[in-house]
Design an enzyme around this catalytic site. Sequence first.
Site, PDB file in Angstrom:
ATOM      1  N   LYS A  21       0.833  -1.204   0.000  1.00  0.00           N
ATOM      2  CA  LYS A  21       0.000   0.000   0.000  1.00  0.00           C
ATOM      3  C   LYS A  21       0.869   1.256   0.000  1.00  0.00           C
ATOM      4  CE  LYS A  21      -2.162   1.507   3.706  1.00  0.00           C
ATOM      5  NZ  LYS A  21      -3.130   1.685   4.811  1.00  0.00           N
ATOM      6  N   ASP A  26      -6.620   0.372   0.737  1.00  0.00           N
ATOM      7  CA  ASP A  26      -6.825   0.497   2.181  1.00  0.00           C
ATOM      8  C   ASP A  26      -8.238   0.033   2.519  1.00  0.00           C
ATOM      9  OD1 ASP A  26      -8.519   2.538   1.389  1.00  0.00           O
ATOM     10  OD2 ASP A  26      -7.687   4.039   2.741  1.00  0.00           O
TER      11      ASP A  26
END
Length: 207
Positions: free
Chosen positions: A114, A132
């Site tokens: 991420k 996320d």
Amino acid sequence: MERLAECYPGTATELCALDHKDAFQLLAATILSAQCTDARVNMVTPVLFARFGDPAALAAANPEEVEEIIRSTGFFRSKTKSLIGMAAAVTERFGGEVPSALEDLVTLPGVGRKTGNVVRSVAFGLPGLPVDTHVLRVSQRLGLLEGLTPAEQRDAVKVEHRLNALIPTAERGAFSLRVILHGRETCVARKPRCAACPLADFCPSVR
């Protein structure tokens, strides 16, 4: 993708809520953003970067001093370890320059896919789709994860690969940030605001 672009125009760099001047600052800010608001991170980073302006300086930092600066972001001891470790790795292994390849970024302490995708898409303008909790939730509600098992729909890597198959490479970073903004403002976790949603006419989860 087109609807969200109308609601949240701009490039990935323009849509990013974390204040930064370069890839190193964005990488540090993204590490600090875990379990913390972007607004709080933006209050802390000017002090951090004024004191430690480049990877070499942060790599040589006194951990206690870093901890004191970032304390309000939460989990400050583990974040300090990640920040100093990241800076040391960038200094020692990459000549002081943050790498742009995801396979290199994820070798840095405190950096997962991420965070690596945030840096790629925002700082370097390269393909990268950060996943996320907002991206997971909104993608599932929109039916974009059909065919994945419930466990796979909670797996950020599986979801990233599914969305990558749907979104053009040049749009991935901005798309992720738009979905995050949409998830924060409209498609919220507990009570989505379907009546105000620009995607409601085709969303299978409209209540």
